[in-house]
Design an enzyme around this catalytic site. Structure first.
Site, PDB file in Angstrom:
ATOM      1  N   CYS A 109      40.728  39.163  28.325  1.00  0.00           N
ATOM      2  CA  CYS A 109      39.978  39.557  27.155  1.00  0.00           C
ATOM      3  C   CYS A 109      38.544  39.091  27.218  1.00  0.00           C
ATOM      4  O   CYS A 109      38.179  38.265  28.046  1.00  0.00           O
ATOM      5  CB  CYS A 109      40.587  38.955  25.881  1.00  0.00           C
ATOM      6  SG  CYS A 109      42.322  39.313  25.660  1.00  0.00           S
ATOM      7  N   GLY A 132      38.124  44.022  29.124  1.00  0.00           N
ATOM      8  CA  GLY A 132      39.259  44.598  28.410  1.00  0.00           C
ATOM      9  C   GLY A 132      38.950  46.007  27.957  1.00  0.00           C
ATOM     10  O   GLY A 132      37.943  46.227  27.294  1.00  0.00           O
ATOM     11  N   ASN A 139      40.577  34.573  23.984  1.00  0.00           N
ATOM     12  CA  ASN A 139      40.686  34.919  25.400  1.00  0.00           C
ATOM     13  C   ASN A 139      41.450  33.799  26.079  1.00  0.00           C
ATOM     14  O   ASN A 139      41.002  32.647  26.060  1.00  0.00           O
ATOM     15  CB  ASN A 139      39.295  35.070  26.024  1.00  0.00           C
ATOM     16  CG  ASN A 139      39.340  35.262  27.540  1.00  0.00           C
ATOM     17  OD1 ASN A 139      38.406  34.915  28.248  1.00  0.00           O
ATOM     18  ND2 ASN A 139      40.417  35.818  28.054  1.00  0.00           N
ATOM     19  N   GLY A 140      42.565  34.146  26.663  1.00  0.00           N
ATOM     20  CA  GLY A 140      43.345  33.138  27.375  1.00  0.00           C
ATOM     21  C   GLY A 140      44.826  33.362  27.177  1.00  0.00           C
ATOM     22  O   GLY A 140      45.245  34.391  26.643  1.00  0.00           O
ATOM     23  N   TYR A 191      36.691  38.097  40.964  1.00  0.00           N
ATOM     24  CA  TYR A 191      36.844  39.490  40.554  1.00  0.00           C
ATOM     25  C   TYR A 191      36.386  39.790  39.135  1.00  0.00           C
ATOM     26  O   TYR A 191      35.753  40.803  38.868  1.00  0.00           O
ATOM     27  CB  TYR A 191      38.319  39.902  40.664  1.00  0.00           C
ATOM     28  CG  TYR A 191      38.626  41.256  40.057  1.00  0.00           C
ATOM     29  CD1 TYR A 191      38.292  42.415  40.739  1.00  0.00           C
ATOM     30  CD2 TYR A 191      39.223  41.367  38.798  1.00  0.00           C
ATOM     31  CE1 TYR A 191      38.553  43.663  40.178  1.00  0.00           C
ATOM     32  CE2 TYR A 191      39.481  42.607  38.233  1.00  0.00           C
ATOM     33  CZ  TYR A 191      39.145  43.761  38.932  1.00  0.00           C
ATOM     34  OH  TYR A 191      39.386  44.975  38.376  1.00  0.00           O
TER      35      TYR A 191
HETATM   36  P1  AMP Z   1      46.335  45.934  44.772  1.00  0.00           P
HETATM   37  O1  AMP Z   1      46.287  45.083  46.000  1.00  0.00           O
HETATM   38  O2  AMP Z   1      46.619  47.357  45.023  1.00  0.00           O
HETATM   39  O3  AMP Z   1      47.262  45.357  43.735  1.00  0.00           O
HETATM   40  O4  AMP Z   1      44.905  45.923  44.097  1.00  0.00           O
HETATM   41  C1  AMP Z   1      43.948  45.004  44.407  1.00  0.00           C
HETATM   42  C2  AMP Z   1      42.647  45.461  43.857  1.00  0.00           C
HETATM   43  O5  AMP Z   1      42.679  45.480  42.427  1.00  0.00           O
HETATM   44  C3  AMP Z   1      41.543  44.509  44.257  1.00  0.00           C
HETATM   45  O6  AMP Z   1      40.761  45.147  45.219  1.00  0.00           O
HETATM   46  C4  AMP Z   1      40.749  44.227  43.012  1.00  0.00           C
HETATM   47  O7  AMP Z   1      39.492  44.852  43.075  1.00  0.00           O
HETATM   48  C5  AMP Z   1      41.557  44.796  41.879  1.00  0.00           C
HETATM   49  N1  AMP Z   1      42.074  43.718  41.032  1.00  0.00           N
HETATM   50  C6  AMP Z   1      42.346  42.461  41.371  1.00  0.00           C
HETATM   51  N2  AMP Z   1      42.807  41.768  40.307  1.00  0.00           N
HETATM   52  C7  AMP Z   1      42.812  42.596  39.269  1.00  0.00           C
HETATM   53  C8  AMP Z   1      43.173  42.461  37.899  1.00  0.00           C
HETATM   54  N3  AMP Z   1      43.591  41.304  37.412  1.00  0.00           N
HETATM   55  N4  AMP Z   1      43.058  43.541  37.102  1.00  0.00           N
HETATM   56  C9  AMP Z   1      42.628  44.725  37.612  1.00  0.00           C
HETATM   57  N5  AMP Z   1      42.269  44.906  38.897  1.00  0.00           N
HETATM   58  C10 AMP Z   1      42.363  43.864  39.733  1.00  0.00           C
END
Ligand code: AMP
Length: 466
Positions: free
Chosen positions: A5, A33, A107-108, A248
């Site tokens: 969030c 979010g 958030n958390g 990320y």
């Molecule tokens: P996957 O290995 O297919 O599960 O997706 C990994 C990719 O999703 C990574 O390249 C990130 O850019 C993205 N990603 C990593 N963590 C998250 C997250 N918590 N929520 C949404 N996307 C994420």
């Protein structure tokens, strides 16, 4: 339920409308979010809330913002993929009680919310949502019935285990709190005629404000009449800032706990080359998450940076009709190759993380179809081997590819010619925060708070020791 969030709080000295500033700030936090958004304001006599499912522009129009009258308020954007996609879980959460109203944006993720909830239910309290924020609301209200605000928040903090950056409206007072370990970010800024508190400093920037500092772990700040008062309610020996914010989640233009995310990512890209050098013709990012890392990798290696993939920025939540090549259509809608840039070439492909491995596999497949000769995958985080219990919606342990496969196994699964992950040491060094002040639970399986069935890094400060 795991949530990601963004929160914001705004307090103006005069009658300036807080809702408009909150609305802009939520736009700046939209990446935190996309599932729901909400604003609550107070004009001194009345509290007003508007929240709904969708992106910030889906939820609010100009008329709505004008109707949200008040010089103080809070806002929230929420993202949850684990079944919690319901209007009841939208925030701010508003609770009226005998002596007033409170609204909470959180958030958390609490790790002891089940126990707390069971305890409150035993006392006859009724819950309307699944969220741990409602647990926080009940606990706070319970204490506000008997105590002053500061004592009530101090007592509240003694009960909460986990991550929480909170923006709370107690009647027309803005109160912000950051958990003692500082797991989730929260920062304070000055704006024309008032103050803003937000999950990320980018939100302060877009309000033409000045970042003053981070809200300290364990600190509470109360805003009223154009000034603020800070109380360090709880002091922890070490912090546990979430590394995944740097990897990320946060915007690269945000400064979190004194570190510009862009710089950390650039250094990570450089370290990644040092740890996993490779000969290739070009370095290409997976857009957008891999861009800054790829630039750092290119700088340090001397290999040319060139984009090989283009992202459609308007993809949103596209409905894909099931069918034979549905998967490929889904990937191509989101990402397409720039064929002449990658055809026949040997490429270093850089991304921030591999979670399930699906994304990398599909992208590499797409690039091979476009004629790429060699694909050397470089990942800006160490293998993610353990789930996040503290507010990043990652995946279950079963779904995490690196929880079950060694590097060679993942390399084969995603069909890369080589695969190199950043080391934990390299990550910590590149971020510039000591390991003892970071949460690296997803990378090591060792967490900063006690979680049943998992290992804990530290002797836990007993809540009574706070
Ligand atoms: P996957 O290995 O297919 O599960 O997706 C990994 C990719 O999703 C990574 O390249 C990130 O850019 C993205 N990603 C990593 N963590 C998250 C997250 N918590 N929520 C949404 N996307 C994420």
């Amino acid at each position: 339920m795991h949530e990601e969030c963004g929160v914001v709080g705004v307090s103006f000295k005069d009658e300036a409308p807080a809702a408009l500033s909150i609305y802009y700030a939520l736009y700046a936090l939209q990446h935190r979010g996309q599932e729901s958004a909400g604003i609550t304001v107070h004009d001194g006599t009345q509290v007003r809330t508007l929240k709904g499912m969708g992106l910030v522009p889906d939820v609010f129009n100009r008329g709505d913002i004008q109707k949200l009258k008040g010089h103080v308020g809070i806002g929230h954007v929420r993202y949850s993929t684990t079944g919690g996609s319901k209007i009841e879980n939208c925030q701010p959460l508003l609770v009226s009680f005998k002596s007033g109203t409170i609204a909470i944006a959180h958030n958390g993720n609490l790790v002891n919310s089940k126990e707390l909830r069971a305890e409150l239910e035993k006392e006859g309290r009724i819950f309307l949502s699944e969220s741990d924020t409602e647990v926080i609301a009940h606990l706070l209200v319970k204490r506000l019935m008997h105590s002053e605000l500061e004592d009530a928040v101090r007592e509240l903090m003694k009960r909460l285990v986990g991550s929480y950056s909170l923006a709370i409206l107690v009647d027309n007072k803005l109160v912000v709190v950051r958990d003692p370990l500082g797991i989730k970010p929260l920062c304070l800024g000055q704006i024309d005629n008032g103050y803003v508190v937000a999950s990320e400093s980018a939100a302060i920037d877009i309000l033409n404000g000045q970042l003053i500092r981070d809200v300290a772990p364990g600190e509470m700040i109360i805003f009223s009449n154009g000034s603020y008062e800070s109380k360090q309610l709880v002091r922890s020996r070490n912090y546990a800032h979430c590394v995944f914010e740097y990897i990320y989640f946060a915007r690269p233009d945000s400064v979190i706990d004194g570190h510009l995310v862009y710089d950390a990512r650039m250094r990570i890209g450089m370290t990644l080359f040092e740890e996993h050098p490779v000969n290739a013709e070009i370095v290409s990012p997976v857009p957008d998450s891999g861009i800054t890392y790829a630039i750092g990798f290119s700088k340090r290696s001397g290999i040319d940076y060139m984009e090989g993939l283009m992202k459609n920025r308007y993809i949103g939540r596209t409905f894909i009709m099931p069918g034979q090549d549905m998967r490929e259509t889904a990937v191509r809608l989101k990402l397409n190759t720039i064929k002449p840039n990658i055809q026949g070439k040997s490429i270093v492909l850089v991304d921030d993380s591999i979670v399930r491995g699906t994304t990398s596999r599909r992208i590499i497949n797409l690039m091979r179809k476009s004629g790429t000769r060699e694909i050397h995958m470089r990942v800006a985080s160490p293998p993610i081997i353990s789930p996040c219990y503290l507010g990043i919606d990652m995946a279950t342990r079963e779904e995490l590819v690196a929880a079950h496969k060694a590097v060679k196994g993942v390399e084969a699964l995603i069909n890369a010619d080589s695969l190199g992950y950043l080391s934990v040491d390299g990550l910590v060094k590149s971020i510039g925060i000591p390991l003892d002040d970071l949460c690296v639970g997803c990378l090591t399986g060792v967490y900063p708070v006690e979680i049943p069935g998992e290992q804990c890094a530290r002797r836990q400060l007993k809540l009574s020791e706070f």
